[in-house]
Design a protein around this motif. Structure first.
Motif, PDB file in Angstrom:
ATOM      1  N   PHE A  23       0.841  -1.185   0.000  1.00  0.00           N
ATOM      2  CA  PHE A  23       0.000   0.000   0.000  1.00  0.00           C
ATOM      3  C   PHE A  23       0.886   1.248   0.000  1.00  0.00           C
ATOM      4  CE2 PHE A  23      -3.745  -2.321   0.407  1.00  0.00           C
ATOM      5  CZ  PHE A  23      -3.620  -3.283   1.406  1.00  0.00           C
ATOM      6  N   THR A  24       0.554   2.201  -0.845  1.00  0.00           N
ATOM      7  CA  THR A  24       1.286   3.467  -0.895  1.00  0.00           C
ATOM      8  C   THR A  24       0.299   4.619  -0.994  1.00  0.00           C
ATOM      9  OG1 THR A  24       1.485   3.405  -3.315  1.00  0.00           O
ATOM     10  CG2 THR A  24       3.285   2.431  -2.038  1.00  0.00           C
ATOM     11  N   VAL A  25       0.733   5.780  -0.552  1.00  0.00           N
ATOM     12  CA  VAL A  25      -0.070   6.989  -0.725  1.00  0.00           C
ATOM     13  C   VAL A  25       0.043   7.444  -2.175  1.00  0.00           C
ATOM     14  CG1 VAL A  25      -0.363   9.395  -0.020  1.00  0.00           C
ATOM     15  CG2 VAL A  25       0.304   7.674   1.668  1.00  0.00           C
ATOM     16  N   ALA A  26      -1.074   7.745  -2.803  1.00  0.00           N
ATOM     17  CA  ALA A  26      -1.081   8.161  -4.202  1.00  0.00           C
ATOM     18  C   ALA A  26      -0.390   9.507  -4.374  1.00  0.00           C
ATOM     19  CB  ALA A  26      -2.515   8.244  -4.707  1.00  0.00           C
ATOM     20  N   THR A  27       0.282   9.665  -5.507  1.00  0.00           N
ATOM     21  CA  THR A  27       0.965  10.917  -5.840  1.00  0.00           C
ATOM     22  C   THR A  27       0.598  11.318  -7.269  1.00  0.00           C
ATOM     23  OG1 THR A  27       2.939   9.882  -6.793  1.00  0.00           O
ATOM     24  CG2 THR A  27       2.905  10.214  -4.389  1.00  0.00           C
ATOM     25  N   GLU A  28       1.017  12.527  -7.653  1.00  0.00           N
ATOM     26  CA  GLU A  28       0.756  12.991  -9.014  1.00  0.00           C
ATOM     27  C   GLU A  28       1.416  12.072 -10.040  1.00  0.00           C
ATOM     28  OE1 GLU A  28       1.877  17.039  -9.511  1.00  0.00           O
ATOM     29  OE2 GLU A  28       0.555  17.788  -7.922  1.00  0.00           O
ATOM     30  N   GLU A  29       2.560  11.486  -9.680  1.00  0.00           N
ATOM     31  CA  GLU A  29       3.288  10.629 -10.617  1.00  0.00           C
ATOM     32  C   GLU A  29       2.541   9.326 -10.905  1.00  0.00           C
ATOM     33  OE1 GLU A  29       4.708  12.191  -8.037  1.00  0.00           O
ATOM     34  OE2 GLU A  29       5.694  13.709  -9.283  1.00  0.00           O
ATOM     35  N   ASP A  30       1.554   8.978 -10.073  1.00  0.00           N
ATOM     36  CA  ASP A  30       0.812   7.730 -10.273  1.00  0.00           C
ATOM     37  C   ASP A  30      -0.362   7.882 -11.232  1.00  0.00           C
ATOM     38  OD1 ASP A  30       2.299   6.143  -8.362  1.00  0.00           O
ATOM     39  OD2 ASP A  30       1.292   7.277  -6.777  1.00  0.00           O
ATOM     40  N   PHE A  31      -0.604   9.092 -11.715  1.00  0.00           N
ATOM     41  CA  PHE A  31      -1.817   9.367 -12.494  1.00  0.00           C
ATOM     42  C   PHE A  31      -1.950   8.448 -13.703  1.00  0.00           C
ATOM     43  CE2 PHE A  31      -4.065  11.637 -15.891  1.00  0.00           C
ATOM     44  CZ  PHE A  31      -5.274  11.908 -15.272  1.00  0.00           C
ATOM     45  N   ASP A  32      -0.896   8.319 -14.502  1.00  0.00           N
ATOM     46  CA  ASP A  32      -0.983   7.511 -15.718  1.00  0.00           C
ATOM     47  C   ASP A  32      -1.257   6.044 -15.405  1.00  0.00           C
ATOM     48  OD1 ASP A  32      -0.574   9.729 -17.297  1.00  0.00           O
ATOM     49  OD2 ASP A  32       1.589   9.393 -17.533  1.00  0.00           O
ATOM     50  N   ASP A  33      -0.632   5.520 -14.350  1.00  0.00           N
ATOM     51  CA  ASP A  33      -0.862   4.127 -13.974  1.00  0.00           C
ATOM     52  C   ASP A  33      -2.307   3.911 -13.529  1.00  0.00           C
ATOM     53  OD1 ASP A  33       1.753   3.465 -14.497  1.00  0.00           O
ATOM     54  OD2 ASP A  33       2.411   3.672 -12.422  1.00  0.00           O
ATOM     55  N   ILE A  34      -2.855   4.884 -12.796  1.00  0.00           N
ATOM     56  CA  ILE A  34      -4.241   4.770 -12.328  1.00  0.00           C
ATOM     57  C   ILE A  34      -5.201   4.817 -13.508  1.00  0.00           C
ATOM     58  CG2 ILE A  34      -6.041   5.915 -10.987  1.00  0.00           C
ATOM     59  CD1 ILE A  34      -3.724   6.867  -9.131  1.00  0.00           C
ATOM     60  N   MET A  35      -4.943   5.718 -14.457  1.00  0.00           N
ATOM     61  CA  MET A  35      -5.814   5.818 -15.626  1.00  0.00           C
ATOM     62  C   MET A  35      -5.755   4.542 -16.468  1.00  0.00           C
ATOM     63  SD  MET A  35      -7.380   8.628 -15.299  1.00  0.00           S
ATOM     64  CE  MET A  35      -7.246   8.353 -13.510  1.00  0.00           C
ATOM     65  N   ALA A  36      -4.571   3.969 -16.579  1.00  0.00           N
ATOM     66  CA  ALA A  36      -4.445   2.722 -17.336  1.00  0.00           C
ATOM     67  C   ALA A  36      -5.196   1.585 -16.650  1.00  0.00           C
ATOM     68  CB  ALA A  36      -2.970   2.362 -17.504  1.00  0.00           C
ATOM     69  N   MET A  37      -5.133   1.560 -15.314  1.00  0.00           N
ATOM     70  CA  MET A  37      -5.814   0.512 -14.553  1.00  0.00           C
ATOM     71  C   MET A  37      -7.330   0.621 -14.681  1.00  0.00           C
ATOM     72  SD  MET A  37      -5.971   0.117 -10.412  1.00  0.00           S
ATOM     73  CE  MET A  37      -6.922   1.646 -10.316  1.00  0.00           C
ATOM     74  N   SER A  38      -7.844   1.847 -14.699  1.00  0.00           N
ATOM     75  CA  SER A  38      -9.292   2.047 -14.678  1.00  0.00           C
ATOM     76  C   SER A  38      -9.850   2.451 -16.037  1.00  0.00           C
ATOM     77  CB  SER A  38      -9.657   3.097 -13.637  1.00  0.00           C
ATOM     78  OG  SER A  38      -8.964   4.302 -13.874  1.00  0.00           O
ATOM     79  N   GLN A  39      -9.116   2.120 -17.090  1.00  0.00           N
ATOM     80  CA  GLN A  39      -9.560   2.479 -18.443  1.00  0.00           C
ATOM     81  C   GLN A  39     -10.935   1.887 -18.734  1.00  0.00           C
ATOM     82  OE1 GLN A  39      -6.875   1.188 -21.471  1.00  0.00           O
ATOM     83  NE2 GLN A  39      -7.627   2.644 -23.000  1.00  0.00           N
ATOM     84  N   ASP A  40     -11.782   2.681 -19.354  1.00  0.00           N
ATOM     85  CA  ASP A  40     -13.141   2.275 -19.768  1.00  0.00           C
ATOM     86  C   ASP A  40     -14.109   2.076 -18.604  1.00  0.00           C
ATOM     87  OD1 ASP A  40     -12.381   2.308 -22.450  1.00  0.00           O
ATOM     88  OD2 ASP A  40     -11.702   0.223 -22.361  1.00  0.00           O
ATOM     89  N   ILE A  41     -13.730   2.453 -17.372  1.00  0.00           N
ATOM     90  CA  ILE A  41     -14.657   2.305 -16.260  1.00  0.00           C
ATOM     91  C   ILE A  41     -15.851   3.232 -16.471  1.00  0.00           C
ATOM     92  CG2 ILE A  41     -13.646   4.071 -14.749  1.00  0.00           C
ATOM     93  CD1 ILE A  41     -14.051   2.048 -12.424  1.00  0.00           C
ATOM     94  N   TYR A  42     -16.999   2.795 -16.032  1.00  0.00           N
ATOM     95  CA  TYR A  42     -18.258   3.548 -16.191  1.00  0.00           C
ATOM     96  C   TYR A  42     -18.536   3.871 -17.654  1.00  0.00           C
ATOM     97  CZ  TYR A  42     -17.615   4.295 -11.168  1.00  0.00           C
ATOM     98  OH  TYR A  42     -17.412   4.115  -9.824  1.00  0.00           O
ATOM     99  N   GLY A  43     -18.082   2.985 -18.561  1.00  0.00           N
ATOM    100  CA  GLY A  43     -18.361   3.202 -19.974  1.00  0.00           C
ATOM    101  C   GLY A  43     -17.746   4.469 -20.534  1.00  0.00           C
ATOM    102  N   GLY A  44     -16.593   4.876 -19.985  1.00  0.00           N
ATOM    103  CA  GLY A  44     -15.936   6.084 -20.451  1.00  0.00           C
ATOM    104  C   GLY A  44     -16.412   7.346 -19.773  1.00  0.00           C
ATOM    105  N   LEU A  45     -17.244   7.213 -18.726  1.00  0.00           N
ATOM    106  CA  LEU A  45     -17.796   8.382 -18.037  1.00  0.00           C
ATOM    107  C   LEU A  45     -17.131   8.614 -16.682  1.00  0.00           C
ATOM    108  CD1 LEU A  45     -21.577   7.790 -18.821  1.00  0.00           C
ATOM    109  CD2 LEU A  45     -19.992   9.328 -19.987  1.00  0.00           C
ATOM    110  N   ASP A  46     -15.929   8.124 -16.513  1.00  0.00           N
ATOM    111  CA  ASP A  46     -15.244   8.215 -15.235  1.00  0.00           C
ATOM    112  C   ASP A  46     -14.945   9.671 -14.866  1.00  0.00           C
ATOM    113  OD1 ASP A  46     -13.897   7.601 -12.945  1.00  0.00           O
ATOM    114  OD2 ASP A  46     -12.129   6.773 -13.931  1.00  0.00           O
ATOM    115  N   TYR A  47     -15.255  10.027 -13.610  1.00  0.00           N
ATOM    116  CA  TYR A  47     -14.983  11.381 -13.119  1.00  0.00           C
ATOM    117  C   TYR A  47     -13.562  11.540 -12.604  1.00  0.00           C
ATOM    118  CZ  TYR A  47     -15.631   9.081  -8.599  1.00  0.00           C
ATOM    119  OH  TYR A  47     -15.532   8.236  -7.524  1.00  0.00           O
ATOM    120  N   LEU A  48     -12.874  10.440 -12.321  1.00  0.00           N
ATOM    121  CA  LEU A  48     -11.590  10.521 -11.631  1.00  0.00           C
ATOM    122  C   LEU A  48     -10.523  11.302 -12.394  1.00  0.00           C
ATOM    123  CD1 LEU A  48     -10.121   9.784  -9.074  1.00  0.00           C
ATOM    124  CD2 LEU A  48      -9.502   7.583 -10.097  1.00  0.00           C
ATOM    125  N   PRO A  49     -10.417  11.186 -13.728  1.00  0.00           N
ATOM    126  CA  PRO A  49      -9.377  11.964 -14.411  1.00  0.00           C
ATOM    127  C   PRO A  49      -9.475  13.462 -14.143  1.00  0.00           C
ATOM    128  CG  PRO A  49     -10.256  10.305 -15.893  1.00  0.00           C
ATOM    129  CD  PRO A  49     -11.116  10.265 -14.656  1.00  0.00           C
TER     130      PRO A  49
END
Length: 335
Positions: A23-49
């Protein structure tokens, strides 16, 4: 409990013995990895980005990542609200290949322990769900309130033309009553005066809860400080004796396409005519200058869902994306 660069956790079910989660605290540098992990979530309507960077800046929020062999496989966000008594859990993401293996449960338990160690006064965990709750869920959670979810889609330019064609006095079909007074858009001082008055809002807010874009808050000064820092339009039918109130989140981009926007409108109260009037005001205000496609999610008292859906389809000519679903706010005690 203290988070280091990585922390071991108990083995997951059906996971090879040599594999651990860190477990790690999320940072700005993790953004791309998070987006890759959650790609297509909610049918492309993800609010997280749109909100990830802002989340990292919130002093009362902790965003935790779970990693396997160094790769991000899950995310959970926890926000402490209600004068430090409530742990609001939101934003769960689990990589597709890791779903069904117990990752979410392990991550949630870790987050609960972490927040409890940092905020010992936390008493309950609260979250919002949009799936059907079954008997097992009610063994774990208490239902706080629920709203119907109305999801529609339209072209902003088309809706602008349709609203102009219908004119300012648009109302429910067959309604012969005089039009209500125009809704009142509240300034910040008015928001505080009104929403912190339990007497004025007791028949408006569902179970004394302000649910703003999936986040449930008790009407407390500390929570109002959080809400008033957001881009929200607050509206009521009458500032002195409200029957219907609504909160509209400013439109934000979603990954489904470059010209796609998302608009969330929370409506409290049971008067359909007043709810329609406020929705029209929000739509005119927030879609009039947009160019592109809009997904609009409206949360409202369940009995209002069908007549409101009919109004959207038949009068405004917009497309209903899905049939009735519910937004349920639930909570459980922190042990």
């Amino acid at each position: 409990m203290k988070i280091e660069n990585s922390l071991p956790c108990p083995q997951l079910p059906e996971t090879p013995p040599q594999t651990e989660l860190q477990f790690t605290v999320a940072t700005e540098e993790d953004f791309d990895d998070i987006m890759a992990m959650s790609q297509d979530i909610y049918g492309g309507l993800d609010y997280l980005p749109t909100r990830y960077q802002a989340w990292l800046q919130e002093s009362n929020r902790t965003v935790i990542l779970a990693r396997k062999q160094g790769k991000v496989i899950a995310l959970e966000s926890v926000c402490v609200i209600d004068d430090g008594e409530t742990m609001l859990v939101e934003g769960l993401r689990v990589a597709p290949q890791e779903r069904g293996k117990g990752v979410a449960g392990v991550l949630l338990r870790f987050c609960s322990q972490l927040i409890k160690s940092k905020y010992p006064e936390v008493k309950v965990t609260r979250l919002t769900r949009d799936d059907k709750l079954g008997p097992k869920d009610f063994q774990k959670y208490r239902l706080i309130t629920k709203q119907g979810i109305l999801l529609v889609r339209f072209c902003a330019e088309d809706l602008k033309l349709r609203l102009a064609e219908l004119g300012p006095d648009i109302g429910l079909p067959g309604d012969s009553l005089p039009a209500p007074k125009p809704p009142v858009r509240l300034e910040q001082a008015e928001v505080l005066d009104l929403f912190l008055s339990s007497e004025l809002m007791q028949d408006v807010l569902p179970n004394a809860t302000i649910v703003q874009d999936w986040q449930p808050f008790k009407p407390l000064p500390s929570n109002m400080d959080i809400l008033l820092k957001k881009d929200i339009d607050w509206m009521v039918d009458d500032a002195s004796q409200p029957s219907v109130a609504s909160l509209c989140t400013f439109p934000f981009h979603v990954p489904i396409g470059e010209d796609w926007f998302y608009l969330n409108i929370d409506v409290f109260g049971k008067d359909l005519r007043l709810a329609v009037q406020q929705l029209l005001c929000h739509l005119r205000r927030h879609t009039g200058t947009l160019k592109g496609h809009v997904m609009c999610q409206v949360f409202l008292d369940p009995p209002l869902w069908k007549p409101m859906a009919d109004f959207f389809r038949q009068t405004l000519g917009v497309e209903l994306v899905k049939e009735y679903t519910e937004q349920c706010v639930v909570e459980s005690d922190v042990v």
